[in-house]
Design an enzyme around this catalytic site. Sequence first.
Site, PDB file in Angstrom:
ATOM      1  N   LYS A   1      17.951  44.511   6.216  1.00 35.29           N
ATOM      2  CA  LYS A   1      18.925  45.006   7.189  1.00 35.29           C
ATOM      3  C   LYS A   1      20.293  44.399   6.860  1.00 35.29           C
ATOM      4  O   LYS A   1      20.434  43.172   6.740  1.00 35.29           O
ATOM      5  CB  LYS A   1      18.473  44.572   8.581  1.00 35.29           C
TER       6      LYS A   1
HETATM    7  C1  E4P Z   1      18.498  47.068  16.432  1.00 39.68           C
HETATM    8  O1  E4P Z   1      17.899  46.990  15.392  1.00 39.68           O
HETATM    9  C2  E4P Z   1      18.909  45.926  17.234  1.00 39.68           C
HETATM   10  O2  E4P Z   1      18.002  44.867  16.981  1.00 39.68           O
HETATM   11  C3  E4P Z   1      18.855  46.122  18.721  1.00 39.68           C
HETATM   12  O3  E4P Z   1      18.326  47.362  19.100  1.00 39.68           O
HETATM   13  C4  E4P Z   1      20.078  45.714  19.421  1.00 39.68           C
HETATM   14  O4  E4P Z   1      19.874  45.840  20.791  1.00 39.68           O
HETATM   15  P1  E4P Z   1      20.802  45.129  21.879  1.00 39.68           P
HETATM   16  O5  E4P Z   1      22.078  45.885  21.977  1.00 39.68           O
HETATM   17  O6  E4P Z   1      19.989  45.203  23.139  1.00 39.68           O
HETATM   18  O7  E4P Z   1      20.988  43.717  21.409  1.00 39.68           O
END
Ligand code: E4P
Length: 215
Positions: free
Chosen positions: A86
Amino acid sequence: MQLYIDSANLEQIQKYTDWGFIDGVTTNPSLAAKEGVKPEELSTHLKKITDIVKGLVSIEVYSTTYDEMIAEAMKYSEIASNIVIKLPCTQDGLRACKTLSEKNIKTNVTLVFSPLQAMMAAKMGATLVSPFVGRVEDALFDGLDLIAQIRVIFDNYEFETKILSASFRSTKQISEVAQIGSDIATVSPDLLEKLIKHPLTDIGLEKFLKDAGLK
Ligand code: E4P
Protein backbone atom coordinates in the site's frame (compact mmCIF):
# COMPACT_ATOMS: atom_id res chain seq x y z
CA MET A 1 -18.70 -7.00 -4.39
CA GLN A 2 -15.78 -8.40 -2.43
CA LEU A 3 -15.51 -7.53 1.25
CA TYR A 4 -12.24 -6.87 3.01
CA ILE A 5 -11.81 -6.27 6.72
CA ASP A 6 -10.17 -2.94 7.57
CA SER A 7 -8.29 -3.99 10.69
CA ALA A 8 -4.98 -5.28 12.03
CA ASN A 9 -6.68 -7.05 14.95
CA LEU A 10 -5.91 -10.78 14.73
CA GLU A 11 -8.96 -11.88 16.76
CA GLN A 12 -11.36 -9.86 14.60
CA ILE A 13 -9.72 -11.08 11.39
CA GLN A 14 -9.97 -14.69 12.60
CA LYS A 15 -13.60 -14.21 13.70
CA TYR A 16 -14.84 -12.82 10.38
CA THR A 17 -12.77 -15.31 8.42
CA ASP A 18 -14.51 -18.07 10.38
CA TRP A 19 -17.86 -16.42 9.55
CA GLY A 20 -16.87 -16.70 5.87
CA PHE A 21 -17.21 -12.94 5.30
CA ILE A 22 -13.66 -12.00 4.40
CA ASP A 23 -12.11 -11.82 0.90
CA GLY A 24 -9.07 -9.83 2.03
CA VAL A 25 -7.58 -7.43 4.59
CA THR A 26 -6.45 -3.81 4.60
CA THR A 27 -4.20 -2.31 7.24
CA ASN A 28 -2.58 1.08 7.66
CA PRO A 29 -0.12 2.64 10.16
CA SER A 30 -2.97 3.86 12.39
CA LEU A 31 -4.61 0.42 12.53
CA ALA A 32 -1.25 -1.25 13.30
CA ALA A 33 -0.54 1.29 16.07
CA LYS A 34 -4.01 0.61 17.52
CA GLU A 35 -2.91 -3.02 18.00
CA GLY A 36 0.35 -1.92 19.62
CA VAL A 37 2.39 -3.00 16.57
CA LYS A 38 5.59 -0.96 16.17
CA PRO A 39 6.99 -0.28 12.68
CA GLU A 40 9.80 -2.84 13.19
CA GLU A 41 7.21 -5.47 14.17
CA LEU A 42 4.93 -4.92 11.16
CA SER A 43 6.29 -7.76 8.97
CA THR A 44 5.87 -10.32 11.76
CA HIS A 45 2.36 -9.12 12.51
CA LEU A 46 1.32 -9.15 8.85
CA LYS A 47 2.69 -12.68 8.45
CA LYS A 48 0.20 -13.77 11.11
CA ILE A 49 -2.61 -12.11 9.11
CA THR A 50 -1.56 -13.83 5.87
CA ASP A 51 -1.61 -17.15 7.74
CA ILE A 52 -5.32 -16.54 8.52
CA VAL A 53 -6.57 -14.97 5.26
CA LYS A 54 -5.98 -16.46 1.82
CA GLY A 55 -7.12 -13.31 -0.07
CA LEU A 56 -5.13 -10.13 -0.63
CA VAL A 57 -3.61 -8.47 2.46
CA SER A 58 -2.53 -4.81 2.15
CA ILE A 59 0.47 -3.58 4.15
CA GLU A 60 1.24 0.14 4.04
CA VAL A 61 4.76 1.58 3.77
CA TYR A 62 5.90 4.03 6.43
CA SER A 63 8.42 5.61 4.02
CA THR A 64 7.64 8.75 2.08
CA THR A 65 10.47 8.80 -0.49
CA TYR A 66 10.75 6.62 -3.60
CA ASP A 67 13.97 4.75 -2.74
CA GLU A 68 12.85 4.01 0.81
CA MET A 69 9.40 2.93 -0.38
CA ILE A 70 10.92 0.46 -2.83
CA ALA A 71 13.27 -0.95 -0.17
CA GLU A 72 10.39 -1.33 2.30
CA ALA A 73 8.13 -2.83 -0.37
CA MET A 74 10.74 -5.41 -1.42
CA LYS A 75 11.06 -6.51 2.23
CA TYR A 76 7.28 -6.77 2.72
CA SER A 77 6.75 -8.59 -0.57
CA GLU A 78 8.72 -11.52 0.90
CA ILE A 79 6.12 -12.02 3.67
CA ALA A 80 3.66 -14.04 1.55
CA SER A 81 2.32 -14.34 -2.00
CA ASN A 82 -0.95 -12.58 -1.09
CA ILE A 83 0.73 -9.40 0.20
CA VAL A 84 -0.19 -6.10 -1.49
CA ILE A 85 2.02 -3.04 -1.00
CA LYS A 86 0.00 0.00 0.00
CA LEU A 87 1.43 3.32 -1.16
CA PRO A 88 0.21 6.88 -0.63
CA CYS A 89 -1.04 8.79 -3.66
CA THR A 90 1.97 11.09 -3.87
CA GLN A 91 4.49 11.58 -6.66
CA ASP A 92 6.93 9.19 -4.94
CA GLY A 93 4.16 6.74 -4.14
CA LEU A 94 2.92 6.64 -7.73
CA ARG A 95 6.45 6.27 -9.07
CA ALA A 96 7.00 3.38 -6.65
CA CYS A 97 3.69 1.91 -7.79
CA LYS A 98 4.88 1.88 -11.40
CA THR A 99 8.21 0.25 -10.50
CA LEU A 100 6.57 -2.41 -8.33
CA SER A 101 3.87 -3.13 -10.94
CA GLU A 102 6.61 -3.71 -13.51
CA LYS A 103 8.10 -6.26 -11.10
CA ASN A 104 4.68 -7.94 -10.80
CA ILE A 105 4.37 -6.92 -7.16
CA LYS A 106 0.77 -6.09 -6.25
CA THR A 107 0.04 -2.52 -5.17
CA ASN A 108 -2.76 -0.55 -3.50
CA VAL A 109 -2.67 3.23 -3.95
CA THR A 110 -4.26 4.76 -0.88
CA LEU A 111 -5.43 8.17 0.38
CA VAL A 112 -7.29 8.75 -2.88
CA PHE A 113 -9.76 11.63 -2.78
CA SER A 114 -10.29 12.55 -6.44
CA PRO A 115 -11.16 10.70 -9.68
CA LEU A 116 -7.94 11.95 -11.29
CA GLN A 117 -5.80 10.53 -8.47
CA ALA A 118 -7.51 7.18 -9.09
CA MET A 119 -6.91 7.45 -12.84
CA MET A 120 -3.22 8.20 -12.32
CA ALA A 121 -2.88 5.22 -9.96
CA ALA A 122 -4.50 3.01 -12.60
CA LYS A 123 -2.13 4.35 -15.26
CA MET A 124 0.79 3.40 -12.99
CA GLY A 125 -0.51 -0.17 -12.94
CA ALA A 126 -1.97 -0.26 -9.42
CA THR A 127 -3.73 -3.51 -8.55
CA LEU A 128 -6.09 -1.67 -6.20
CA VAL A 129 -7.00 1.95 -5.62
CA SER A 130 -8.45 3.09 -2.28
CA PRO A 131 -10.82 6.09 -2.37
CA PHE A 132 -11.83 7.16 1.16
CA VAL A 133 -15.62 7.60 1.11
CA GLY A 134 -16.03 8.51 4.79
CA ARG A 135 -13.26 11.09 4.99
CA VAL A 136 -14.68 12.81 1.89
CA GLU A 137 -18.12 12.86 3.51
CA ASP A 138 -16.57 14.06 6.82
CA ALA A 139 -15.29 17.05 4.85
CA LEU A 140 -18.85 17.61 3.60
CA PHE A 141 -18.19 16.50 0.00
CA ASP A 142 -19.88 13.65 -1.86
CA GLY A 143 -17.94 10.42 -1.24
CA LEU A 144 -20.36 8.29 -3.23
CA ASP A 145 -20.04 10.53 -6.27
CA LEU A 146 -16.28 9.98 -6.05
CA ILE A 147 -16.79 6.22 -6.42
CA ALA A 148 -19.26 6.71 -9.30
CA GLN A 149 -16.83 8.97 -11.16
CA ILE A 150 -13.92 6.54 -10.72
CA ARG A 151 -16.17 3.70 -11.97
CA VAL A 152 -16.94 5.65 -15.17
CA ILE A 153 -13.25 6.41 -15.81
CA PHE A 154 -12.10 2.84 -15.19
CA ASP A 155 -14.86 1.47 -17.44
CA ASN A 156 -14.18 4.05 -20.19
CA TYR A 157 -10.58 2.92 -20.52
CA GLU A 158 -10.94 -0.69 -19.37
CA PHE A 159 -8.42 -0.26 -16.56
CA GLU A 160 -7.84 -3.55 -14.73
CA THR A 161 -7.25 -1.71 -11.42
CA LYS A 162 -9.93 -2.61 -8.86
CA ILE A 163 -11.84 0.04 -6.91
CA LEU A 164 -11.43 -0.70 -3.21
CA SER A 165 -13.83 1.72 -1.51
CA ALA A 166 -12.68 2.52 2.04
CA SER A 167 -13.28 4.60 5.15
CA PHE A 168 -16.96 3.87 5.72
CA ARG A 169 -19.06 5.55 8.37
CA SER A 170 -22.33 3.62 7.79
CA THR A 171 -23.77 0.46 6.25
CA LYS A 172 -25.83 2.71 3.95
CA GLN A 173 -22.60 3.93 2.32
CA ILE A 174 -21.53 0.31 1.79
CA SER A 175 -24.87 -0.49 0.15
CA GLU A 176 -24.51 2.58 -2.10
CA VAL A 177 -20.99 1.69 -3.33
CA ALA A 178 -22.17 -1.87 -4.06
CA GLN A 179 -24.92 -0.41 -6.26
CA ILE A 180 -22.46 1.93 -7.99
CA GLY A 181 -20.20 -1.01 -8.84
CA SER A 182 -17.25 -0.76 -6.49
CA ASP A 183 -15.22 -3.96 -6.91
CA ILE A 184 -14.37 -4.20 -3.21
CA ALA A 185 -15.34 -2.50 0.05
CA THR A 186 -13.03 -2.59 3.05
CA VAL A 187 -15.08 -2.45 6.22
CA SER A 188 -14.28 -2.01 9.91
CA PRO A 189 -15.22 -4.93 12.20
CA ASP A 190 -18.12 -3.06 13.84
CA LEU A 191 -19.76 -2.33 10.47
CA LEU A 192 -19.09 -5.84 9.12
CA GLU A 193 -21.30 -7.30 11.82
CA LYS A 194 -24.09 -4.85 10.97
CA LEU A 195 -24.18 -5.92 7.30
CA ILE A 196 -26.46 -8.86 8.09
CA LYS A 197 -28.64 -7.18 10.70
CA HIS A 198 -32.27 -6.15 10.27
CA PRO A 199 -34.78 -5.84 13.15
CA LEU A 200 -37.56 -7.39 11.05
CA THR A 201 -35.45 -10.55 10.60
CA ASP A 202 -35.24 -10.96 14.39
CA ILE A 203 -38.94 -10.16 14.89
CA GLY A 204 -39.96 -12.51 12.05
CA LEU A 205 -37.86 -15.39 13.39
CA GLU A 206 -39.26 -14.89 16.88
CA LYS A 207 -42.82 -15.09 15.48
CA PHE A 208 -42.14 -18.22 13.41
CA LEU A 209 -40.73 -20.03 16.44
CA LYS A 210 -43.61 -18.83 18.65
CA ASP A 211 -46.24 -19.91 16.07
CA ALA A 212 -44.56 -23.31 15.86
CA GLY A 213 -44.90 -23.63 19.63
CA LEU A 214 -41.16 -23.71 20.09
CA LYS A 215 -40.97 -20.50 22.17
C1 E4P B 1 -8.34 2.08 4.00
O1 E4P B 1 -7.62 1.22 3.56
C2 E4P B 1 -8.14 2.74 5.29
O2 E4P B 1 -7.46 1.83 6.14
C3 E4P B 1 -9.40 3.09 6.03
O3 E4P B 1 -10.57 2.64 5.40
C4 E4P B 1 -9.43 4.47 6.52
O4 E4P B 1 -10.58 4.65 7.28
P1 E4P B 1 -10.77 5.87 8.30
O5 E4P B 1 -11.07 7.10 7.51
O6 E4P B 1 -11.92 5.44 9.15
O7 E4P B 1 -9.49 5.97 9.07
